[in-house]
Scaffold this active site. Structure first.
Site, mmCIF file in Angstrom:
data_model
loop_
_atom_site.group_PDB
_atom_site.id
_atom_site.type_symbol
_atom_site.label_atom_id
_atom_site.label_comp_id
_atom_site.label_asym_id
_atom_site.label_seq_id
_atom_site.Cartn_x
_atom_site.Cartn_y
_atom_site.Cartn_z
ATOM 1 N N LYS A 55 0.803 -1.254 -0.042
ATOM 2 C CA LYS A 55 0.066 -0.044 0.106
ATOM 3 C C LYS A 55 1.002 1.045 0.201
ATOM 4 O O LYS A 55 1.617 1.659 0.795
ATOM 5 C CB LYS A 55 -0.953 -0.068 1.209
ATOM 6 C CG LYS A 55 -1.955 1.055 1.078
ATOM 7 C CD LYS A 55 -2.558 1.351 2.505
ATOM 8 C CE LYS A 55 -1.934 2.603 3.181
ATOM 9 N NZ LYS A 55 -2.075 3.774 2.494
ATOM 10 N N GLU A 83 10.463 1.730 10.125
ATOM 11 C CA GLU A 83 11.401 2.918 9.767
ATOM 12 C C GLU A 83 10.523 4.128 9.958
ATOM 13 O O GLU A 83 9.566 4.366 9.277
ATOM 14 C CB GLU A 83 11.880 2.910 8.152
ATOM 15 C CG GLU A 83 12.523 1.636 7.678
ATOM 16 C CD GLU A 83 13.756 1.546 8.384
ATOM 17 O OE1 GLU A 83 14.539 2.651 9.083
ATOM 18 O OE2 GLU A 83 14.425 0.466 8.452
ATOM 19 N N CYS A 101 13.412 11.802 5.952
ATOM 20 C CA CYS A 101 13.692 11.577 7.355
ATOM 21 C C CYS A 101 14.783 11.700 7.762
ATOM 22 O O CYS A 101 15.031 11.777 8.874
ATOM 23 C CB CYS A 101 12.991 10.082 7.545
ATOM 24 S SG CYS A 101 13.749 8.901 6.312
ATOM 25 N N GLU A 160 9.292 16.389 15.059
ATOM 26 C CA GLU A 160 9.708 16.234 13.816
ATOM 27 C C GLU A 160 8.625 17.236 12.994
ATOM 28 O O GLU A 160 7.558 16.923 13.040
ATOM 29 C CB GLU A 160 9.489 14.767 13.362
ATOM 30 C CG GLU A 160 9.972 14.587 12.060
ATOM 31 C CD GLU A 160 9.528 13.103 11.418
ATOM 32 O OE1 GLU A 160 8.461 12.883 11.505
ATOM 33 O OE2 GLU A 160 10.397 12.751 10.650
HETATM 34 P P1 NAD Z 1 2.181 8.120 7.973
HETATM 35 O O1 NAD Z 1 2.626 7.436 9.063
HETATM 36 O O2 NAD Z 1 0.911 8.965 8.067
HETATM 37 O O3 NAD Z 1 1.838 7.250 6.986
HETATM 38 C C1 NAD Z 1 2.655 6.236 6.466
HETATM 39 C C2 NAD Z 1 1.677 4.949 5.639
HETATM 40 O O4 NAD Z 1 1.038 4.413 6.654
HETATM 41 C C3 NAD Z 1 0.850 5.452 4.480
HETATM 42 O O5 NAD Z 1 0.643 4.868 3.569
HETATM 43 C C4 NAD Z 1 -0.364 5.625 5.307
HETATM 44 O O6 NAD Z 1 -1.618 5.425 4.675
HETATM 45 C C5 NAD Z 1 -0.163 4.374 6.321
HETATM 46 N N1 NAD Z 1 -1.258 4.377 7.527
HETATM 47 C C6 NAD Z 1 -1.260 5.373 8.083
HETATM 48 N N2 NAD Z 1 -2.055 5.044 9.370
HETATM 49 C C7 NAD Z 1 -2.162 3.739 9.234
HETATM 50 C C8 NAD Z 1 -2.714 2.772 10.147
HETATM 51 N N3 NAD Z 1 -3.370 2.999 11.471
HETATM 52 N N4 NAD Z 1 -2.402 1.411 10.040
HETATM 53 C C9 NAD Z 1 -1.833 1.097 8.850
HETATM 54 N N5 NAD Z 1 -1.315 1.891 7.996
HETATM 55 C C10 NAD Z 1 -1.352 3.338 8.173
HETATM 56 O O7 NAD Z 1 3.539 8.833 7.478
HETATM 57 P P2 NAD Z 1 3.516 9.892 6.215
HETATM 58 O O8 NAD Z 1 3.051 11.358 6.671
HETATM 59 O O9 NAD Z 1 3.009 9.406 5.243
HETATM 60 O O10 NAD Z 1 5.037 10.032 6.136
HETATM 61 C C11 NAD Z 1 5.854 11.024 7.022
HETATM 62 C C12 NAD Z 1 6.643 10.223 8.141
HETATM 63 O O11 NAD Z 1 7.413 9.256 7.480
HETATM 64 C C13 NAD Z 1 7.612 11.150 8.723
HETATM 65 O O12 NAD Z 1 7.528 10.868 10.106
HETATM 66 C C14 NAD Z 1 9.091 10.532 8.384
HETATM 67 O O13 NAD Z 1 10.086 10.653 9.078
HETATM 68 C C15 NAD Z 1 8.749 9.196 8.274
HETATM 69 N N6 NAD Z 1 9.532 8.507 7.110
HETATM 70 C C16 NAD Z 1 10.660 7.551 7.644
HETATM 71 C C17 NAD Z 1 11.493 7.095 6.896
HETATM 72 C C18 NAD Z 1 12.724 5.992 7.433
HETATM 73 O O14 NAD Z 1 13.372 5.406 6.732
HETATM 74 N N7 NAD Z 1 12.746 6.289 8.723
HETATM 75 C C19 NAD Z 1 11.584 7.452 5.581
HETATM 76 C C20 NAD Z 1 10.572 8.255 5.325
HETATM 77 C C21 NAD Z 1 9.513 8.790 5.898
#
Ligand code: NAD
Length: 479
Positions: free
Chosen positions: A173, A248, A282, A383
């Protein structure tokens, strides 16, 4: 346009006919719709994956490798089309999508296509007992991959490629905010010869589609990249089912600058590590700590460089900073400007929304540098994930090491120095999964990738990813 789910090698509408709007961040306009898939769609995908698994898990490594490399080559052949789609969907400059996102997505498939042919497991000769132990590394079965919006295809494929290389079948997804290139990937996978059901791409919100994947009792592992809070929600649901989890998560990474560094390289790289991809990486170094003796000089040179960055429409070739990904995200980042003002920090440059001519409803923000007087403030502890960095001076090594580690996060850290003893001391004591010395974002796909503390669980990259996507089974034979 309507995006569809890719299940069992074919494109399908969602069961519920429930659709979400897809926005173009550069203009603020809706330009398409995506399925908000439910548990019925996830079940369809699961059944397709389950029936593909026996054959895919027995497919020779050469054949799996060949298909992965085919996908990689097709992505390269369609680079322009994918880069344009990524830029429209995400708001990032087209030049960034062309030179970073799509080439890296292609590399992910090529890398794991090669890596699987080199992956080996251990054997132990048990002396004195005439016995030999060897460890099988078997694919897990049907696994779930959930990815975020900041590097859409780049991070989506970083999970899918090792999962299928290792012989699993996948329910994946992408973020509902940036679904386009994941949608387009299905066609290339079919063309590359990936059998139906090996990869199923399901679209929808986290609360609905993401939850349905996490809750499915027979999806045995979840590889997740996204926010720390979401990671905690997923862990709560998945842990009682003993699913294998790889997380991650967020970061608030220190960028530590000593006076003895190579100044010009440091300055140029620090602009990149602060504002690349609108600061929505990130790994961005969002807390900048500068040794007192060069603080005034750094402050003035850095601000001068940042002011030269051009905020503009992502399709224009001279744009450095494109649009933020969504209205909600823009508002979240703007809220930190109010926090900065109310906490009495000094906004040295930026801080305002930008109205780009002819695209006034787009989500643009000036690159922002804020001088803080303590590390113990919201701006340094939370963040922000936008084009916003803080700077503050330090006097001693001990002081800056303590500040760098005084964070719930522990993803990456950058140090600028030419002092070897200091380098060794910091690399030993910094609490982070990834440390760059005199560089930033220099990636070798064989290395372990991930964070400590609230930044994650487990590691991706190289054989670490192939280990995650396989179950070890030890066999002991007495002869
Ligand atoms: P998010 O957690 O809102 O969403 C990430 C994914 O999870 C999306 O596909 C979303 O639809 C899904 N999701 C959301 N709630 C869910 C749930 N309850 N159950 C299952 N899936 C769910 O994050 P975002 O806003 O898309 O991305 C930004 C975040 O990602 C930042 O915190 C960033 O630091 C982090 N990030 C981390 C890395 C890493 O490698 N550590 C890399 C890129 C981004």
């Amino acid at each position: 346009m309507k995006i569809q789910n890719y299940i069992n090698g074919t494109y399908q509408n969602p069961n519920s006919q429930d659709w979400l709007e897809n926005f173009n961040p550069a203009s603020g306009e809706v330009y398409g719709f995506i399925p908000n898939s439910n548990e019925v769609d996830v079940e369809h995908a699961f059944l397709a994956a389950k029936s593909a698994f026996p054959s895919w898990s027995q497919t020779s490594l050469e054949e799996r490798s060949r298909i992965l490399i085919n996908i990689s080559e097709l992505l390269e052949a369609h680079l322009e089309r994918f880069a344009e789609a990524e830029s429209i969907d995400n708001g990032k400059p087209l030049t960034v999508a062309k030179t970073i996102d799509i080439p890296r997505a292609a590399s992910n498939f090529r890398f794991f296509g090669h890596a699987i042919t080199q992956f080996a497991s251990e054997s132990h000769e048990t002396k004195g007992f005439s016995a030999i132990n060897y460890t099988l590394r078997q694919p897990i079965g049907v696994v779930g991959c959930i990815s975020p919006w900041n590097l859409p295809l780049y991070l989506f494929t970083w999970k899918i490629a090792p999962a299928i290389a290792a012989g699993n079948c996948v329910i994946a997804k992408p973020s509902e905010v940036t679904p386009m290139t994941a949608y387009m990937l299905g066609t290339l996978c079919t063309e590359a010869g990936l059998p139906p059901g090996v990869l199923n791409i399901i679209h929808g919100s986290g609360e609905k589609t993401g939850q349905a994947i996490v809750k499915h009792p027979n999806i045995k592992a979840i590889s997740f990249t996204g926010g720390t809070k979401t990671g905690a929600t997923i862990a709560k649901i998945a842990a009682p089912m003993f699913k294998k989890l790889s997380f991650e998560l967020g970061g608030k990474n220190p960028n530590i600058i000593f006076a003895d560094c190579d100044y010009d390289t440091m300055l140029e790289t620090t602009v990149k590590s602060s504002f690349s991809n609108q600061g929505q990486i990130c790994l961005c170094g969002s807390r900048i700590f500068v040794e007192q003796s060069i603080y005034t000089k750094f402050k003035s040179d850095f601000i001068q460089s940042v002011k030269q960055l051009k905020v503009g429409h992502p399709m224009e070739t001279d744009t450095d900073i494109g649009a933020l990904v969504s209205q909600t995200h823009l508002e979240k980042v703007l809220n930190y400007m109010s926090i900065a003002r109310s906490e009495g920090h000094n906004i040295l440059c930026g801080g305002h929304q930008v109205l780009v001519k002819n695209h006034e409803n787009g989500y643009y923000l000036e690159p922002t540098v804020i001088e803080v007087n303590t590390n113990n403030c919201q701006l340094n502890q939370e963040e922000i994930f936008g084009p916003v960095v803080t700077i503050m001076p330090f006097e001693t090594e001990e002081e800056v090491l303590n500040m760098a580690n005084a964070s719930n996060y522990g993803l990456s850290a950058t140090i600028w120095t030419n002092n070897l003893k200091r380098t060794m001391h910091f690399t030993e004591h910094l609490q982070a999964g990834i440390i760059w010395v005199n560089t930033w974002m220099l990636r070798d796909l064989r290395t372990p990738f991930g964070g400590t503390k609230s930044s994650g669980l487990g590691r991706e990259g190289g054989f670490e990813a192939l280990r995650f996507f396989t179950e070890p089974k030890n066999v002991c034979i007495k002869y």
